[in-house]
Enzyme design. Structure first.
Site, PDB file in Angstrom:
ATOM      1  N   ASN A 210       0.852  -1.176   0.000  1.00 36.14           N
ATOM      2  CA  ASN A 210       0.000   0.000   0.000  1.00 36.14           C
ATOM      3  C   ASN A 210       0.895   1.235   0.000  1.00 36.14           C
ATOM      4  O   ASN A 210       2.131   1.121  -0.014  1.00 36.14           O
ATOM      5  CB  ASN A 210      -0.985  -0.013   1.178  1.00 36.14           C
ATOM      6  CG  ASN A 210      -0.291  -0.062   2.531  1.00 36.14           C
ATOM      7  OD1 ASN A 210       0.807   0.461   2.708  1.00 36.14           O
ATOM      8  ND2 ASN A 210      -0.932  -0.693   3.504  1.00 36.14           N
ATOM      9  N   ARG A 211       0.290   2.397   0.001  1.00 35.67           N
ATOM     10  CA  ARG A 211       1.091   3.630  -0.112  1.00 35.67           C
ATOM     11  C   ARG A 211       2.107   3.735   1.025  1.00 35.67           C
ATOM     12  O   ARG A 211       3.296   3.995   0.788  1.00 35.67           O
ATOM     13  CB  ARG A 211       0.172   4.850  -0.115  1.00 35.67           C
ATOM     14  CG  ARG A 211       0.937   6.170  -0.243  1.00 35.67           C
ATOM     15  CD  ARG A 211       0.058   7.389  -0.045  1.00 35.67           C
ATOM     16  NE  ARG A 211       0.890   8.587  -0.108  1.00 35.67           N
ATOM     17  CZ  ARG A 211       1.023   9.373  -1.180  1.00 35.67           C
ATOM     18  NH1 ARG A 211       0.346   9.107  -2.273  1.00 35.67           N
ATOM     19  NH2 ARG A 211       1.808  10.430  -1.156  1.00 35.67           N
ATOM     20  N   LYS A 212       1.659   3.523   2.247  1.00 41.44           N
ATOM     21  CA  LYS A 212       2.544   3.643   3.405  1.00 41.44           C
ATOM     22  C   LYS A 212       3.713   2.666   3.298  1.00 41.44           C
ATOM     23  O   LYS A 212       4.867   3.015   3.535  1.00 41.44           O
ATOM     24  CB  LYS A 212       1.747   3.388   4.686  1.00 41.44           C
ATOM     25  CG  LYS A 212       2.568   3.440   5.970  1.00 41.44           C
ATOM     26  CD  LYS A 212       1.659   3.263   7.179  1.00 41.44           C
ATOM     27  CE  LYS A 212       2.427   3.313   8.496  1.00 41.44           C
ATOM     28  NZ  LYS A 212       3.299   2.131   8.681  1.00 41.44           N
ATOM     29  N   GLU A 213       3.417   1.420   2.915  1.00 43.90           N
ATOM     30  CA  GLU A 213       4.458   0.401   2.798  1.00 43.90           C
ATOM     31  C   GLU A 213       5.430   0.734   1.673  1.00 43.90           C
ATOM     32  O   GLU A 213       6.639   0.485   1.793  1.00 43.90           O
ATOM     33  CB  GLU A 213       3.819  -0.964   2.564  1.00 43.90           C
ATOM     34  CG  GLU A 213       3.064  -1.492   3.780  1.00 43.90           C
ATOM     35  CD  GLU A 213       2.153  -2.649   3.447  1.00 43.90           C
ATOM     36  OE1 GLU A 213       1.745  -3.363   4.375  1.00 43.90           O
ATOM     37  OE2 GLU A 213       1.814  -2.850   2.254  1.00 43.90           O
ATOM     38  N   ASP A 287      -5.641  -8.800   0.336  1.00 38.67           N
ATOM     39  CA  ASP A 287      -5.603 -10.233   0.022  1.00 38.67           C
ATOM     40  C   ASP A 287      -6.326 -10.503  -1.289  1.00 38.67           C
ATOM     41  O   ASP A 287      -5.881 -11.310  -2.119  1.00 38.67           O
ATOM     42  CB  ASP A 287      -6.260 -11.048   1.138  1.00 38.67           C
ATOM     43  CG  ASP A 287      -5.571 -10.862   2.484  1.00 38.67           C
ATOM     44  OD1 ASP A 287      -4.390 -10.483   2.501  1.00 38.67           O
ATOM     45  OD2 ASP A 287      -6.227 -11.116   3.509  1.00 38.67           O
TER      46      ASP A 287
END
Length: 337
Positions: A210-213, A287
């Site tokens: 995701n964006r944060k990751e 998922d």
């Protein structure tokens, strides 16, 4: 550059092909426990809501939910991981059997407990989550048992998905063996990474942060954002850095309500806007994305087609309560409506 239009007939052909595909899922398996109720008053003991119990339900979680998403699309699915020798493991295996997911690859370990996430939900809103889990990394003996079982299965599979949820199953030795074996047998290898593990992710086919990751993987601060991902300079820099450093076939950065960013080396990225009509629960949506993308590409879709299909699948599941899946009829219907 506009997104290509996928016809329902093309999606149907891909879904029909998916039913002939075998996919392996390896990683942190969990049991998702939901307690459903309602709130009518605040406790006199503390300023917290009192949830009146109505019912409870159990679902495969973590990497087991990735497997459930694959099985819902009629793929032959085998799950590999480590569980405890406890009641939660027995219950999880019964659920997997119900969903026609092979679980002979689940290794029992006395020193570990099966991960259980208990979510208390009232009026369609999650009130609190309780985690019971072991987070220690696998020892060498357990890693070798998993690798040995996977080595035999990979050669007869179209794809492998690694689900890392930070519970210790996905270690560098395990990942290195998966990369080696998949490369040897020409098998697609997808991974939903957890940056906190600092694993070497080079050589994967697909990563789905995701964006944060994505910012954490690139070691860059996420200080600003733009409603148009393609005009988001910092996000574009992150995507470019990850592509050049890790060199996967595809990076798919999930952006919540903004949809997804599809990236390949030396090609212009595509922004795929969300198709969600309503958002009730985002748990498990990642998922659904990695499962649907991987299955679609293994069934003959182009990478961009697979991304568009997975975006449709995610848009459906976030409109459901709890960790959910999408079946071929409703996925196909999303392309004809």
């Amino acid at each position: 550059m506009s997104l290509p239009q996928l016809t329902a007939a093309r999606v149907r052909r891909i879904l029909n092909g998916a039913a002939k595909i075998r996919v392996l899922v390896v990683g942190d398996v969990m049991l998702d426990h939901f307690i459903w109720g309602s709130v009518a008053r605040i406790s006199p003991e503390a300023p917290v809501p009192v949830v009146e119990f109505e019912r409870e339900s159990f679902m495969p979680g973590g990497a087991a939910n990735v497997a459930r998403n694959l099985a819902a699309l009629n793929a032959a699915t085998e799950l590999y991981g480590v569980v405890g020798r406890d009641d939660a493991a027995s219950q999880l295996k019964r659920l997997l059997a119900h969903h026609h997911i092979g679980c002979r690859g689940l290794v029992g370990a006395n020193a570990r407990s099966t991960s259980v996430k208990t979510r208390i939900v009232a009026h369609k809103q999650q009130v609190v989550r309780i985690d019971r889990e072991t987070r220690d990394g696998l020892d060498g003996a357990l890693t070798r048992r998993l690798v040995g079982a996977l080595e035999l299965a990979i050669r007869d599979s179209a794809a492998v998905i690694v689900g890392d949820y930070g519970k210790g199953i996905v270690t560098q030795p395990l990942l290195d063996e998966l990369k080696r074996s998949c490369r040897q047998h020409g098998v697609w290898l997808s991974m939903d990474p957890k940056p906190v593990h600092h694993l070497n992710l080079a050589g994967l086919s697909l990563i789905t942060p995701n964006r944060k990751e994505a910012f954490e993987l690139a070691n860059l601060p996420d200080e600003t954002s733009n409603r148009d991902p393609l005009a988001d300079t910092k996000l574009m820099n992150v995507a470019d850095r990850l592509l050049n450093e890790l060199r996967p076939a595809v990076i798919l950065i999930t952006l919540g309500e903004l949809g997804m960013l599809f990236c390949q080396l030396e090609q212009k990225p595509f922004h795929i806007p969300t198709v969600a009509q309503e958002v009730f629960d985002v748990s498990g949506a990642g998922d659904t994305v990695i499962a649907t993308f991987t299955l679609a590409i293994a069934a003959g879709a182009t990478p961009l087609e697979a991304a568009i299909i997975s975006n449709h699948a995610a848009g459906i599941v976030v409109g459901k309560i709890g960790t959910a899946t999408v079946g071929p009829p409703e996925l196909l219907a999303s392309f004809t409506g």
